[in-house]
Structure formats: C-alpha cells, structure tokens
Write an enzyme that holds these catalytic residues in place. Sequence first.
Site, PDB file in Angstrom:
ATOM      1  N   HIS A 261      -1.127 -10.795  -5.203  1.00 17.01           N
ATOM      2  CA  HIS A 261      -1.230 -12.012  -4.384  1.00 17.01           C
ATOM      3  C   HIS A 261      -2.305 -12.876  -5.042  1.00 17.01           C
ATOM      4  O   HIS A 261      -3.253 -12.342  -5.633  1.00 17.01           O
ATOM      5  CB  HIS A 261      -1.746 -11.744  -2.974  1.00 17.01           C
ATOM      6  CG  HIS A 261      -0.939 -10.811  -2.138  1.00 17.01           C
ATOM      7  ND1 HIS A 261      -1.039  -9.456  -2.223  1.00 17.01           N
ATOM      8  CD2 HIS A 261      -0.039 -11.056  -1.147  1.00 17.01           C
ATOM      9  CE1 HIS A 261      -0.231  -8.885  -1.332  1.00 17.01           C
ATOM     10  NE2 HIS A 261       0.387  -9.838  -0.667  1.00 17.01           N
TER      11      HIS A 261
ATOM     12  N   HIS B 237       8.699  -0.477   5.826  1.00 19.51           N
ATOM     13  CA  HIS B 237       9.251  -1.547   6.661  1.00 19.51           C
ATOM     14  C   HIS B 237      10.623  -1.142   7.213  1.00 19.51           C
ATOM     15  O   HIS B 237      10.970  -1.486   8.341  1.00 19.51           O
ATOM     16  CB  HIS B 237       9.394  -2.842   5.861  1.00 19.51           C
ATOM     17  CG  HIS B 237       8.089  -3.411   5.390  1.00 19.51           C
ATOM     18  ND1 HIS B 237       8.011  -4.569   4.636  1.00 19.51           N
ATOM     19  CD2 HIS B 237       6.804  -3.005   5.560  1.00 19.51           C
ATOM     20  CE1 HIS B 237       6.742  -4.835   4.365  1.00 19.51           C
ATOM     21  NE2 HIS B 237       5.996  -3.892   4.912  1.00 19.51           N
TER      22      HIS B 237
ATOM     23  N   ASP C 158       3.380  -0.264  -3.103  1.00 20.94           N
ATOM     24  CA  ASP C 158       2.667  -0.934  -2.013  1.00 20.94           C
ATOM     25  C   ASP C 158       2.112   0.181  -1.123  1.00 20.94           C
ATOM     26  O   ASP C 158       2.571   0.406  -0.001  1.00 20.94           O
ATOM     27  CB  ASP C 158       3.616  -1.859  -1.252  1.00 20.94           C
ATOM     28  CG  ASP C 158       2.866  -2.831  -0.372  1.00 20.94           C
ATOM     29  OD1 ASP C 158       1.632  -2.666  -0.237  1.00 20.94           O
ATOM     30  OD2 ASP C 158       3.492  -3.754   0.185  1.00 20.94           O
TER      31      ASP C 158
ATOM     32  N   ASP D  38       1.602   2.573   4.839  1.00 16.59           N
ATOM     33  CA  ASP D  38       1.577   2.422   3.379  1.00 16.59           C
ATOM     34  C   ASP D  38       1.098   3.692   2.664  1.00 16.59           C
ATOM     35  O   ASP D  38       0.219   3.641   1.795  1.00 16.59           O
ATOM     36  CB  ASP D  38       0.675   1.236   2.967  1.00 16.59           C
ATOM     37  CG  ASP D  38       1.291  -0.109   3.294  1.00 16.59           C
ATOM     38  OD1 ASP D  38       2.522  -0.190   3.432  1.00 16.59           O
ATOM     39  OD2 ASP D  38       0.534  -1.102   3.398  1.00 16.59           O
TER      40      ASP D  38
ATOM     41  N   ASP E 145       2.517   0.388   9.953  1.00 15.88           N
ATOM     42  CA  ASP E 145       2.744   0.334   8.515  1.00 15.88           C
ATOM     43  C   ASP E 145       1.584   1.053   7.819  1.00 15.88           C
ATOM     44  O   ASP E 145       0.551   0.451   7.541  1.00 15.88           O
ATOM     45  CB  ASP E 145       2.783  -1.161   8.123  1.00 15.88           C
ATOM     46  CG  ASP E 145       3.414  -1.393   6.784  1.00 15.88           C
ATOM     47  OD1 ASP E 145       3.952  -0.446   6.200  1.00 15.88           O
ATOM     48  OD2 ASP E 145       3.380  -2.554   6.319  1.00 15.88           O
TER      49      ASP E 145
ATOM     50  N   GLU F 274      10.936 -10.082   1.458  1.00 11.40           N
ATOM     51  CA  GLU F 274      10.602  -8.680   1.766  1.00 11.40           C
ATOM     52  C   GLU F 274      10.695  -8.496   3.280  1.00 11.40           C
ATOM     53  O   GLU F 274       9.782  -8.896   4.018  1.00 11.40           O
ATOM     54  CB  GLU F 274       9.189  -8.369   1.259  1.00 11.40           C
ATOM     55  CG  GLU F 274       8.787  -6.930   1.482  1.00 11.40           C
ATOM     56  CD  GLU F 274       7.385  -6.629   0.963  1.00 11.40           C
ATOM     57  OE1 GLU F 274       6.983  -7.179  -0.092  1.00 11.40           O
ATOM     58  OE2 GLU F 274       6.677  -5.861   1.623  1.00 11.40           O
TER      59      GLU F 274
ATOM     60  N   ASP G  68      -5.776 -11.740  -4.216  1.00 13.36           N
ATOM     61  CA  ASP G  68      -6.215 -10.428  -4.747  1.00 13.36           C
ATOM     62  C   ASP G  68      -7.036 -10.632  -6.009  1.00 13.36           C
ATOM     63  O   ASP G  68      -7.831  -9.772  -6.386  1.00 13.36           O
ATOM     64  CB  ASP G  68      -5.025  -9.549  -5.173  1.00 13.36           C
ATOM     65  CG  ASP G  68      -4.034  -9.312  -4.060  1.00 13.36           C
ATOM     66  OD1 ASP G  68      -4.419  -9.418  -2.895  1.00 13.36           O
ATOM     67  OD2 ASP G  68      -2.865  -9.021  -4.391  1.00 13.36           O
TER      68      ASP G  68
HETATM   69  C1  XUL Z   1       2.802  -6.028   4.081  1.00 19.14           C
HETATM   70  C2  XUL Z   1       3.355  -5.956   2.726  1.00 19.14           C
HETATM   71  C3  XUL Z   1       2.795  -6.903   1.724  1.00 19.14           C
HETATM   72  C4  XUL Z   1       3.804  -7.471   0.804  1.00 19.14           C
HETATM   73  C5  XUL Z   1       3.279  -8.544  -0.111  1.00 19.14           C
HETATM   74  O1  XUL Z   1       3.337  -5.113   4.958  1.00 19.14           O
HETATM   75  O2  XUL Z   1       4.189  -5.134   2.450  1.00 19.14           O
HETATM   76  O3  XUL Z   1       1.797  -6.234   1.017  1.00 19.14           O
HETATM   77  O4  XUL Z   1       4.353  -6.466   0.003  1.00 19.14           O
HETATM   78  O5  XUL Z   1       2.729  -9.595   0.577  1.00 19.14           O
HETATM   79 CO    CO Z   2       5.155  -4.692   0.690  1.00 19.75          CO
END
Ligand code: XUL
Ligand code: CO
Length: 438
Positions: free
Chosen positions: A101, A271, A338, A309, A307, A232, A104
């Site tokens: 991003h 997701h 991610d 991750d 989420d 996404e 970042d």
């Molecule tokens: C948030 C997510 C983000 C996107 C990029 O849930 O997945 O990190 O991948 O903005």
């Molecule tokens: Co993501």
Amino acid sequence: MSEIFKGIPEIKYEGPKSKNELAFKFYDADRVILGKKMSEHLPFAMAWWHNLCANGVDMFGRGTADKSFGAVPGTMEHAKAKVDAGFEFMKKMGIKYFCFHDVDLVPEADDIKETNRRLDEVTDYMLVKMKETGIKCLWGTANMFGNPRFMNGAGSTNSADVYAFAAAQVKKALELTVKLGGRGYVFWGGREGYETLLNTDVKFEQENIAYLMRMAVDYGRSIGFKGDFYIEPKPREPMTHQYDFDAATAAGFLRAHGLDKDFKLNIEANHATLAGHTFEHELRIAAINGMLGSIDANQGNPMLGWDTDCFPWDVVTATKAMYEIIKGGGLTGGFNFDAKTRRPSNTYADMFKGYILGMDTFALGLIKAAEIIEDGRLDKFVEERYSSFGSGIGKKIADRKTSLSELADYAAKLGKPELPGSGNEEGLEEIVNQILYS
Ligand code: XUL
Ligand code: CO
C-alpha cells in the site's frame, strides 16, 4: 548496508525428513509439477504491511515485535530501513515478488504533496534494490481506510473532498505501481460499505465506487499500465456490510458497471470463510466468471469470527485451492501472503518461519492437487455425473435447442424420472484422503 537478519541463512529445500526449522520441507523451487516448475506455479509475494510494518499491536496492547530495523519509526530513514529489511528477507526466502500500500512505504505527511515526494524518494531506492536482486512488484494499492478522513469510506464517502483525496491516492499508487513494474493493481473495499441504511444512499455510493474504478482504469491505461485491476472481496470488517461481499457479488458489480474487461478478483482465503464460503468455492466462482486473478494467501482461525490473517497451514484447503487454480487455468497474479505471525511470535526468526510454513503448505497443496488431477477419478466421476446431457433430450438442453413445450411433452411420456444417481460424496472424500496421506 549491514545484514539485518543476522544468523538467518538463505532458506533452502532440505526435504520432508529435515528437522531444520529454517528450511523448506516441500517447496523445491525447481521441481517440475505438471510440466512447470514449482516456482512458476507459485509466484509468492511478501506483503509489505504485515511483514515490515505490523508489530503485533492489538486493541488490548502494544506491539510485541521490533520492526524498527535500527531506525527511528516515522522517519524516511526508517522507510529505507524497511526496504533494506524487505529485500534481505525476500532474497533469503527466495521470494520473487512483493505487494504494497502507499502508506506502507513511507510515513504519511499532513500534506499529500509531501507524502507523494516521500513516495518518489523511497521508490527510487526500491528500484535500485529491485535491479540488484531481480525481485519484482506483484501489485500495488492505496490505503483508503486507515486515515480518519476515510471513516465513511473512500469511493463510497459522503464527502466530495474525501472522494477527491481517494482519487489522488489512487492516481499516485497507480503511478508507483507502473514505476515499479507491478503486474496488478488492487482495490480492497476498505471501508466501502455501511453501518446503517438509516443514513446511507447505497445506490449512489456504489455508483461512485464504480466511477472511481473507471477513472482508475482510464488513467492507468493512459500511463502504460497493462496489468489487471483486481477487486478483493470481503463480506464484513471493518464495515458491517461491505459492498464487495464475495466473488459472486464482485463479479456482478464489475459486469453491471462495464468494468469486467479490466478487472479480475484477488481472492483471500480468510475473507472467503468470513463470507460463509470455502476458499475453493470463491476460487471456482472467480474462475467460471473469467476473473481468476490473484490470491491473498492466509487462513482464518475457525475459533474466531474475524480476519485473523494467519499463515496458511491447512494442507487440505491448500490442496483444494491448488486444484481449483490449476483447473481454472492458473493465475494472472500470484500468492501474496496477506498474513502475520501471531502476537507472541515476535522474533525475526518467526517472520521466516511464517513464510516457510505458508510456502510449504502451498507446495504440498500443489503436489497433492497435481496427484488428484493425474489420478483422474474425480474428473471421471464428474463427467459421468452429467452424462445424461451428452445425448438425446439432454444433448438438446446442452445445445440450447429445445423448449419448455418439448420438455413438458418429454416429461409427460416419461411419467416419472429415475433418481439422478448417487453423489458419492464419501467415496470421493476417501479418494482425496488416499491421495493426501499415502
Ligand atoms: C484486509 C486486506 C487488505 C488488502 C489490501 O482485510 O486483506 O490487506 O489485502 O488492502
Ligand atoms: Co488481503
């Protein structure tokens, strides 16, 4: 520049019997599977935000990991130290891509002109490192959810000024993606959604999002961006109702707004499960819509409803995912982790172990998916399952050469159809287990 991850060697393939935590057991970059090297099947990418920025902070406590890399956070010196750390990390891991991003990369300034100048400076430095190492950019994106100005969304905001800021960030992030040779550009919905219909004009907000995407496509193409744009999908978090709920919703949205020629989907495993789907379901829906683009490789914690991750370690899911990806003709993008290490996994070695786990999990998934395809029993069963459409009235249906009246006459003559045959779910699951564990 001195070594940052001291004592951590280049991560090598040592095979399934190795007890070395800092070695691959399954990811063997040059091993050929279904006629292609593993490294070509699996273009892995490092997520700048989790790996180089996230320090384990959560709503209950401060960070646990030191990601200063010897510099003072919030400075350009730190931004460059992250570049040094990132490229050393990717080189040691054998990872060929990164995703980022805008925010970042540099600390955001109060004035967007200054933020953009900082972005120019850091990406100049990144380009040097990219040339040195051959590492490339998978995709770029703009963070349009972190700054308080985006509290009501970016493309979906109620404020025209905020919309203009979102547009400015997309413009700059696209320019940076082109400068770094990125293969794709991602729109994750961020705060594109709503909390309550009592204050929200859903139609207007969705049309504004589509217009922002249309302007991005037009501008991107005008500056030489030839890659894919991606949506996404995510169903919830941060907003209660996110507009890009899942792959089917996003595909419909793209078609409704004439964006389907330029956009594909970036499917994230965590997701998918938040949407009440499996990862493989989302991949199949993307594939049948011609929108299988890229992957955000991670997984949720089934005990938790948000989420998380986590790094992917569920080999069964990775196998099913790789099966869908291979059958769907492969990705135009890659596998972006991610994912973040758990809060107590706060050492440099843990960063490497997270990626080793993720890469080995997908390598195993690839190996096993290829075995399922070569075995052929699943394909054969599915083919036979629909074989009634291969001749007679079934063929007429498949060829779209019949009518309700003809079908009704046919049904009347039949009197009563036979049951359509066993789905054999347990038998097929036994085949998958046999291949996975033998
Ligand atoms: C948030 C997510 C983000 C996107 C990029 O849930 O997945 O990190 O991948 O903005
Ligand atoms: Co993501």
